[in-house]
Design a protein around this motif. Sequence first.
Motif, PDB file in Angstrom:
ATOM      1  N   PHE A 422       0.831  -1.207   0.000  1.00  0.00           N
ATOM      2  CA  PHE A 422       0.000   0.000   0.000  1.00  0.00           C
ATOM      3  C   PHE A 422       0.862   1.253   0.000  1.00  0.00           C
ATOM      4  O   PHE A 422       0.583   2.219  -0.727  1.00  0.00           O
ATOM      5  CB  PHE A 422      -0.931   0.015   1.209  1.00  0.00           C
ATOM      6  CG  PHE A 422      -1.638   1.331   1.401  1.00  0.00           C
ATOM      7  CD1 PHE A 422      -2.783   1.621   0.688  1.00  0.00           C
ATOM      8  CD2 PHE A 422      -1.128   2.293   2.256  1.00  0.00           C
ATOM      9  CE1 PHE A 422      -3.417   2.848   0.828  1.00  0.00           C
ATOM     10  CE2 PHE A 422      -1.755   3.515   2.416  1.00  0.00           C
ATOM     11  CZ  PHE A 422      -2.907   3.781   1.695  1.00  0.00           C
ATOM     12  N   LEU A 423       1.912   1.268   0.830  1.00  0.00           N
ATOM     13  CA  LEU A 423       2.773   2.445   0.882  1.00  0.00           C
ATOM     14  C   LEU A 423       3.413   2.708  -0.475  1.00  0.00           C
ATOM     15  O   LEU A 423       3.529   3.859  -0.915  1.00  0.00           O
ATOM     16  CB  LEU A 423       3.850   2.258   1.956  1.00  0.00           C
ATOM     17  CG  LEU A 423       3.349   2.232   3.409  1.00  0.00           C
ATOM     18  CD1 LEU A 423       4.489   1.951   4.364  1.00  0.00           C
ATOM     19  CD2 LEU A 423       2.672   3.555   3.773  1.00  0.00           C
ATOM     20  N   TYR A 424       3.816   1.641  -1.160  1.00  0.00           N
ATOM     21  CA  TYR A 424       4.401   1.817  -2.486  1.00  0.00           C
ATOM     22  C   TYR A 424       3.359   2.356  -3.468  1.00  0.00           C
ATOM     23  O   TYR A 424       3.670   3.204  -4.316  1.00  0.00           O
ATOM     24  CB  TYR A 424       4.983   0.507  -2.991  1.00  0.00           C
ATOM     25  CG  TYR A 424       6.459   0.369  -2.711  1.00  0.00           C
ATOM     26  CD1 TYR A 424       7.399   0.863  -3.595  1.00  0.00           C
ATOM     27  CD2 TYR A 424       6.915  -0.244  -1.541  1.00  0.00           C
ATOM     28  CE1 TYR A 424       8.753   0.743  -3.336  1.00  0.00           C
ATOM     29  CE2 TYR A 424       8.258  -0.357  -1.270  1.00  0.00           C
ATOM     30  CZ  TYR A 424       9.181   0.133  -2.177  1.00  0.00           C
ATOM     31  OH  TYR A 424      10.523   0.036  -1.912  1.00  0.00           O
ATOM     32  N   ALA A 425       2.126   1.860  -3.393  1.00  0.00           N
ATOM     33  CA  ALA A 425       1.070   2.361  -4.280  1.00  0.00           C
ATOM     34  C   ALA A 425       0.829   3.845  -4.032  1.00  0.00           C
ATOM     35  O   ALA A 425       0.673   4.634  -4.976  1.00  0.00           O
ATOM     36  CB  ALA A 425      -0.212   1.562  -4.064  1.00  0.00           C
ATOM     37  N   MET A 426       0.795   4.256  -2.771  1.00  0.00           N
ATOM     38  CA  MET A 426       0.562   5.658  -2.447  1.00  0.00           C
ATOM     39  C   MET A 426       1.740   6.528  -2.877  1.00  0.00           C
ATOM     40  O   MET A 426       1.550   7.580  -3.516  1.00  0.00           O
ATOM     41  CB  MET A 426       0.328   5.809  -0.945  1.00  0.00           C
ATOM     42  CG  MET A 426       0.057   7.241  -0.508  1.00  0.00           C
ATOM     43  SD  MET A 426      -0.187   7.396   1.272  1.00  0.00           S
ATOM     44  CE  MET A 426       1.486   7.083   1.841  1.00  0.00           C
ATOM     45  N   LEU A 427       2.963   6.095  -2.549  1.00  0.00           N
ATOM     46  CA  LEU A 427       4.127   6.895  -2.907  1.00  0.00           C
ATOM     47  C   LEU A 427       4.299   6.981  -4.417  1.00  0.00           C
ATOM     48  O   LEU A 427       4.651   8.036  -4.958  1.00  0.00           O
ATOM     49  CB  LEU A 427       5.379   6.291  -2.259  1.00  0.00           C
ATOM     50  CG  LEU A 427       5.415   6.307  -0.728  1.00  0.00           C
ATOM     51  CD1 LEU A 427       6.664   5.603  -0.228  1.00  0.00           C
ATOM     52  CD2 LEU A 427       5.357   7.725  -0.197  1.00  0.00           C
ATOM     53  N   GLY A 428       4.033   5.875  -5.112  1.00  0.00           N
ATOM     54  CA  GLY A 428       4.139   5.896  -6.559  1.00  0.00           C
ATOM     55  C   GLY A 428       3.119   6.819  -7.191  1.00  0.00           C
ATOM     56  O   GLY A 428       3.435   7.583  -8.111  1.00  0.00           O
ATOM     57  N   GLY A 429       1.872   6.768  -6.696  1.00  0.00           N
ATOM     58  CA  GLY A 429       0.847   7.652  -7.234  1.00  0.00           C
ATOM     59  C   GLY A 429       1.173   9.116  -7.002  1.00  0.00           C
ATOM     60  O   GLY A 429       0.974   9.960  -7.881  1.00  0.00           O
TER      61      GLY A 429
END
Length: 904
Positions: A422-429
């Motif tokens: 989830f953190l990667y999805a948020m940071l990537g977005g």
Amino acid sequence: MLGKGERRNRAEQALAELRSVLGLALGAAQNRRTRAETRKRQLEFERAVYGMGLATAARDSALMASLADDPARRAVWQRVTAERDRNYAEWHESGLGAVRDVVAAEAVGPAGLPWEDWLGKVGRDPGASAPRLWRIGSARVEHAPPEHGFPLAVPLLDVGHLRLNSVADSRAAVDSIVESLLVRMLSTFVPGAIRVHLWDIGHLTGPLPRLHPLTAAGLMVVHDPTRLDDLLAGLAGHIRKVHAATLRHGAGSLRETCAAAGKRVEPWQVAVLFGNGERPADELYRELNRVARTGPDAGVHLILVDVPVAGNSPMETVTFVDGEHATSSMTGPGVVVRADAPAPAASVSRAASAIGEVVLSRRGRPRTFADLLPDTLCQESARDELRTPVGFHDGAPVEVVIGDATPHALVAGPSGSGKTNFLYAMLGGLAARYPPSELEMYLLDFKEGVSFAGLTPGRKDPSWLPQARLVGVNVNTDREFGLALLRFLAEELARRAEAAKRQEVTKLAELREADPDGHWPRIVAVIDEFQALFGGRDQITQQAASLLEDVARRGRSQGIHLVLASQDIAGIEAFWGKPAVYDQCTLRIAMPKAKRVLAEHNNASVTLPRWHAVLNHESGVAHGNEIAHIPDASSRGTFDALQRRLWEEQSSPVPRLFDGAHQPELLTAAAYANPTGPVLGQVIDVADQSACPRLDPVPGRNLAVLGTATADALSIMESAALSLARLHAPGTCDFSLWCPVASLHERVGRLAEVLTGLGHVVDLRTGEDIATLTEESAERPRFVFFYAVDAAHPWLEVKEPPLMRSGLDRLRSLLKNGPTAHVHTIGWWRGVGRLKDTLGFGGTDDVGAWVALDVQGQELNSIAAGQLVDWSPRPHRAVFFDRTTHARPQVVIPFDTSTAMDPS
């Protein structure tokens, strides 16, 4: 004088005149009364005619028969019908066409066209607005011929509600209006933009059976007829959530928010309620009226069939007078309304199935990390907030919003629940939307691992995430680094607050307007397993709790945002009685089986499937729940591919990597490239700086290395020697290396070779000649590196005749007088007590700086200038204190000197 007869005649004449006058007066009064009664009868008749409508009156045989016997009524009827004919002629000339034009212009597409033109087709994206009118049937003036009819459309989405009152035999027409209206809305927009709720007090299986294929796709929910309270509570919760979101954006309604965003940010909720004409129970009735009153501004709309409701909400009403005809509040009683003929049942079912299949296919197609990314990278502004989709629900993106209204986030989920993904999805977005000038990231992971290490350059992949400024991994034993990050954020907060004060503004958005040339990006600090900061009962816990509370409370206005992640946020003693951090973390993200991150009694995460998350921007209250499927954002070809694209397109400095599992190399240290003194180790801090005391020619400028950790002590001694050799040009300083321990001779000898190779003169002593020491002054700087000083005490304590002066006396004199004469000693003692034995009474002032390794903090208090040293030893860590510059000791990491010590 008149006679008796004459007087009689005159009296009779006067009486006759009086009778004549009285007769005339009575006749006039009677005529007036007759005219008044006639006028009254005419007015009553006119009122009755207008009340029932001319067409209805014309069909009333008794009323029409009365006209033949009553000329007065007949005159009224002739005048009224003449006026009607005249007015209708004028309206037919100009008004009828205008009505048709308005409906054609405002009820565009499926909202107003015949079903043959659109049924079975998938609608468009709603954009920021909806059609203003929706066709529900046709209408005509009562006496007008059928060809003079016009389409009847009512306002609904983003405006108000619709109420239908039925009579016996009119249910088919009512259902036709409701079904047609729903199909029009569902066919106007992309599937998912309209969510339908059905409730029928008398049907267990649900009304409108031809629309039931929508239920499989989740576009329509048929509610239990006994649980109207649940439906109304759900709608009310949705209204509260939307209103809170619109207020965060400074808007008064969802319509205004969508207009500002240029897109639909929330689907419409349309609830169809079929009643029986009876008013619901008092509490349900009050809740229904609250929904009716506040719903339109939140995109919630009611279609009520035989459900009484108060008249204080925006609502149009259609009232049936028989099985086919009705009147409408839009047109008044003089207009006959008829429902449109329904589309064929099979066509409606196929259309509903097609709409549902689009949703199912869209949902069924695996949503990938690429679906989270915009078409063009790094084009958005972080002036007001940060916003990015992190997952999908029924194919629609679910967004995380970080800004003034939701400044900080709590993320919780047990091991293996997908928290890191989830953190990667948020940071990537976020990184895909906001360039480095708009967003800076500080990422810290207290777990044993390298979750964020890939965001910095590596041996295989030289790219880095342009928005990342600091990445800390494997810091589970380096709580000081987390404290340093919080201290940095507090200092940045103070800097921004001071700038805002100078510009006489309060918020980041205002500061950016007032100082457009300044660098004011939003800062997002992610601290994974943040509770590790508070794992001890020490000064670090106290300071971290205070700093975190301050940043959480004041960071919202200055664009500094915290994302605190944990496997379980329960039991953090540091926050007991300090709710400020939790209160400010209004954005809550719960992974499957997460505990205590959502509000009490909100158990949405308990049944959550894997790869899903509950997003809640309302401090965890249940009505704020949004369920999202989080795509894979951490596998090869997802985040790493985005990072490489951003690295190639965006210019930014290399982020600093702090890896607590590895000792930094001396050759890579910035302080070693340009030393100002002996480089001792890397300071555990946000900035990439080293412990580097100055060796000025003043008393006390000597350095002690304390402890029995031989490898780390040797690293510190070698780092200091090599950096001093680099600081001075060849031949401009001398080195003395004294080592009384045989097992260290080879290592010290190799250092002597390296220093000699750099062009410096080296005095290497490994035997009893150490006791003769060196001069207390020199023509050029001399640096004495004394290894294991306490091991040389047997030699140093020997007194030599005739003055009976010992080597220990000469060493004390060297420490006392040497620095002012450019002779500085860097000595290694294997304990604080051994150092004190060497220095003697009052000699601690002669060692102005020290580095302690495996020495307990309480042992260091006596040499820390009155400071309380809160320190517990751990491998490859030291605590450094310089009494001339430090308010408190610094934790440092000894450098890896193996590469620097290679003579080749």
